[in-house]
Design a protein around this motif. Structure first.
Motif, mmCIF file in Angstrom:
data_model
loop_
_atom_site.group_PDB
_atom_site.id
_atom_site.type_symbol
_atom_site.label_atom_id
_atom_site.label_comp_id
_atom_site.label_asym_id
_atom_site.label_seq_id
_atom_site.Cartn_x
_atom_site.Cartn_y
_atom_site.Cartn_z
ATOM 1 N N MET A 12 1.050 -1.285 -0.010
ATOM 2 C CA MET A 12 -0.026 -0.024 -0.067
ATOM 3 C C MET A 12 0.743 1.236 0.045
ATOM 4 O O MET A 12 1.994 1.303 0.819
ATOM 5 N N HIS A 13 0.443 2.180 -0.737
ATOM 6 C CA HIS A 13 1.341 3.540 -1.051
ATOM 7 C C HIS A 13 0.922 4.352 0.102
ATOM 8 O O HIS A 13 -0.340 4.696 0.340
ATOM 9 N N LEU A 14 1.754 4.781 1.009
ATOM 10 C CA LEU A 14 1.394 5.617 2.240
ATOM 11 C C LEU A 14 1.504 7.028 2.035
ATOM 12 O O LEU A 14 2.379 7.280 1.142
ATOM 13 N N VAL A 15 0.482 7.603 2.593
ATOM 14 C CA VAL A 15 0.360 9.208 2.281
ATOM 15 C C VAL A 15 0.502 9.861 3.480
ATOM 16 O O VAL A 15 0.381 9.406 4.511
ATOM 17 N N ASN A 16 0.836 11.295 3.527
ATOM 18 C CA ASN A 16 0.837 12.196 4.544
ATOM 19 C C ASN A 16 -0.512 13.171 4.634
ATOM 20 O O ASN A 16 -1.465 12.832 3.805
ATOM 21 N N SER A 17 -0.358 13.572 5.682
ATOM 22 C CA SER A 17 -1.611 14.514 5.993
ATOM 23 C C SER A 17 -0.993 16.100 5.833
ATOM 24 O O SER A 17 -0.290 16.322 6.917
ATOM 25 N N PRO A 18 -1.556 17.313 5.416
ATOM 26 C CA PRO A 18 -2.215 16.887 4.123
ATOM 27 C C PRO A 18 -1.506 16.178 2.885
ATOM 28 O O PRO A 18 -0.550 16.030 2.999
ATOM 29 N N ILE A 19 -2.717 15.449 2.095
ATOM 30 C CA ILE A 19 -1.983 14.704 0.956
ATOM 31 C C ILE A 19 -1.658 15.730 0.166
ATOM 32 O O ILE A 19 -2.188 16.854 -0.362
ATOM 33 N N ARG A 20 -0.298 15.374 -0.374
ATOM 34 C CA ARG A 20 0.525 16.236 -1.217
ATOM 35 C C ARG A 20 0.664 15.864 -2.716
ATOM 36 O O ARG A 20 0.889 14.651 -2.927
ATOM 37 N N ILE A 21 -0.060 16.518 -3.544
ATOM 38 C CA ILE A 21 0.058 16.282 -5.107
ATOM 39 C C ILE A 21 0.887 17.360 -5.800
ATOM 40 O O ILE A 21 0.716 18.592 -5.927
ATOM 41 N N ALA A 22 1.430 16.763 -6.509
ATOM 42 C CA ALA A 22 2.573 17.493 -7.612
ATOM 43 C C ALA A 22 2.115 17.618 -8.756
ATOM 44 O O ALA A 22 1.847 16.279 -9.357
ATOM 45 N N ILE A 23 2.184 18.369 -9.725
ATOM 46 C CA ILE A 23 1.938 18.419 -11.182
ATOM 47 C C ILE A 23 2.945 19.040 -11.709
ATOM 48 O O ILE A 23 3.129 20.269 -11.743
ATOM 49 N N ALA A 24 3.742 18.168 -12.410
ATOM 50 C CA ALA A 24 4.928 18.562 -13.045
ATOM 51 C C ALA A 24 4.609 19.026 -14.524
ATOM 52 O O ALA A 24 4.538 18.447 -15.386
ATOM 53 N N GLY A 25 4.497 20.354 -14.843
ATOM 54 C CA GLY A 25 4.051 20.899 -15.921
ATOM 55 C C GLY A 25 2.705 21.095 -16.347
ATOM 56 O O GLY A 25 1.722 20.567 -15.419
ATOM 57 N N GLY A 26 2.211 22.318 -16.942
ATOM 58 C CA GLY A 26 0.933 22.959 -16.921
ATOM 59 C C GLY A 26 0.425 22.416 -18.309
ATOM 60 O O GLY A 26 0.509 21.629 -18.765
ATOM 61 N N ASN A 27 0.070 23.470 -18.892
ATOM 62 C CA ASN A 27 -0.732 23.415 -20.460
ATOM 63 C C ASN A 27 -1.784 22.440 -20.371
ATOM 64 O O ASN A 27 -2.560 22.012 -19.394
#
Length: 435
Positions: free
Chosen positions: A1-16
């Motif tokens: 299982m992939h462990l996550v933190n609180s708050p859950i951190r989501i990164a998006i590398a690149g826009g458009n």
């Protein structure tokens, strides 16, 4: 299982297209979840979610229109939309970091201008592929972009003979746009193969493109590779090129007062040359060791992913790749497909978060439209393509073959889908499901 933190951190590398498609999906699935949310105002705060968009630019760029933008200044000014004009991006759970990405690891993203790493529980890689400027766009702000475009407009206006080297889709469309908007200039399209538009397309489609080019007055020199080029190259780019090894778009492809020599010995003297010689991938930035030496994460065609847009490796269920940087055959390398793949990735991340480690069925990108057979290309399996050749001509290869010119013209998008892109990105408003 992939462990996550609180708050859950989501990164998006690149826009458009791909990155904003993913971010919009995350907004709708993780932030705008109140039953009374109707898009009339900002979604309420969610302290359990932290989303970071990393982009070296300060806005969205409609790349599909860049060839038209070089020939029509008024249209060009509409192609760059600052993030400040997207009110939903001002949500307290969303942070935009304007920086160049130097390295992606299994746990964090490293930046050129900061010692701080962007740590993540989930990552969407949406960095696309690179083209040299001007199609690749060297600028990092809208003001820099407009300043650079003025230089291109001036150079094009002053030129009498313009050569475009490379007759892929971009080079072919650029030659058509230039000749349409500057009919008195000589526009020459040079290509190493006997026909334009490499890839899984019918010869009938390619011949129709050539017919339209000749109708417009574009001179074609096919079956000839440029083997020597002497020119005075002007640096139209406004950024330092010290990071050009990871960002080829910082290198400008435009040259002035050039003499081109082809493999047949022909010489072309051009006041202006646009080199449109394909794309480069972002593999130097991706540091994700594969579980197997026989299955590398990054191939020459992009990051290997599954139908859920996850990296196709058991070590990385938390990392997704969308748009042009992906190698999956089901993902056509077009803007609409990039937006859709971003939507799928964002939705699947939201499902994984809500599942809290339990099994959950993830959404699929689905099969790419196309794969029709027939035509005069030798009975192979073909892709679909809409080639926009100036304001009034379109050449279309559908699943069933090449569409007749009269019908194709009626299917054209006068603004090259700019209005659709702005709608997809929810410019000037808050997004809702389905729009």
């Amino acid at each position: 299982m992939h462990l996550v933190n609180s708050p859950i951190r989501i990164a998006i590398a690149g826009g458009n297209y791909g990155g904003l498609g993913a971010l919009k999906s995350l907004y709708l699935n993780l932030l705008a979840t109140n039953p009374d949310y109707d898009g009339s105002k900002q979604a309420p705060p969610n302290p359990n979610v932290k989303i970071t968009l990393i982009d070296r630019r300060d806005g969205f760029v409609h790349y599909l229109g860049m060839t038209r933008g070089l020939s029509q200044p008024d249209y060009a000014r509409k192609l760059w939309v600052p993030y400040t004009e997207m009110p939903w991006l001002q949500h307290p759970s969303i942070t935009i970091k304007k920086d160049i990405i130097s390295r992606i690891t299994p746990t964090h993203v490293e930046l050129v201008n900061s010692s701080e790493h962007v740590e993540f529980d989930y990552l969407v890689v949406a960095m696309g592929q690179s083209r040299n400027a001007p199609i690749g766009v060297a600028a990092s702000t809208r003001s820099e972009y407009l300043q650079a475009m003025e230089k291109y407009f001036s150079a094009i206006s002053d030129a009498q003979t313009i050569a475009v080297v490379g007759a892929g889709a971009v080079g072919t469309e650029l030659a058509a746009d230039l000749k349409t908007d500057y009919p008195d200039k000589e526009v020459i399209l040079i290509h190493s193969r006997e026909l334009p538009i490499p890839g899984p397309f019918m010869d009938e489609f390619r011949h129709e493109a050539v017919r339209v080019l000749h109708k417009l007055g574009v001179k074609t020199m096919f079956g000839q590779r440029v083997v020597d080029e002497s020119a005075a190259q002007e640096d139209f780019s406004l950024e330092h090129v010290k990071h050009a090894n990871i960002l080829p778009e910082l290198i400008d492809s435009v040259k002035r007062n050039a003499t081109l020599v082809t493999s047949t010995g022909a010489k072309v003297h051009a006041d202006l040359v646009f080199n449109c010689l394909g794309t480069k991938n972002k593999s130097p930035l991706i540091h994700l060791p594969s579980s197997s030496s026989d299955a590398p994460i990054f191939s020459s065609s992009g990051i290997r992913i599954n139908s859920h847009m996850q990296i196709d490796d058991s070590k990385y269920p938390h990392i997704f790749a969308v748009g042009d940087i992906s190698n999956r055959a089901a993902v056509a390398k077009y803007a609409g497909a990039a937006v859709k793949s971003g939507n799928v990735a964002g939705s699947n991340i939201a499902k994984l978060i809500r599942a809290k480690g339990e099994h959950v069925e993830l959404g699929n990108m689905g099969k790419r439209r196309g794969g029709g057979r027939g035509g005069s290309g030798g009975g192979g399996v073909y892709s679909t393509m809409k080639l926009v050749l100036g304001e009034h001509n379109m050449v279309i290869q559908s699943e069933d073959g090449v569409i007749p010119p009269e019908m194709a013209a009626k299917m054209s998008s006068p603004d090259i889908k700019l209005s659709k892109a702005l709608k997809d990105m929810a410019i000037g408003k808050f997004p809702t499901q389905g729009r």
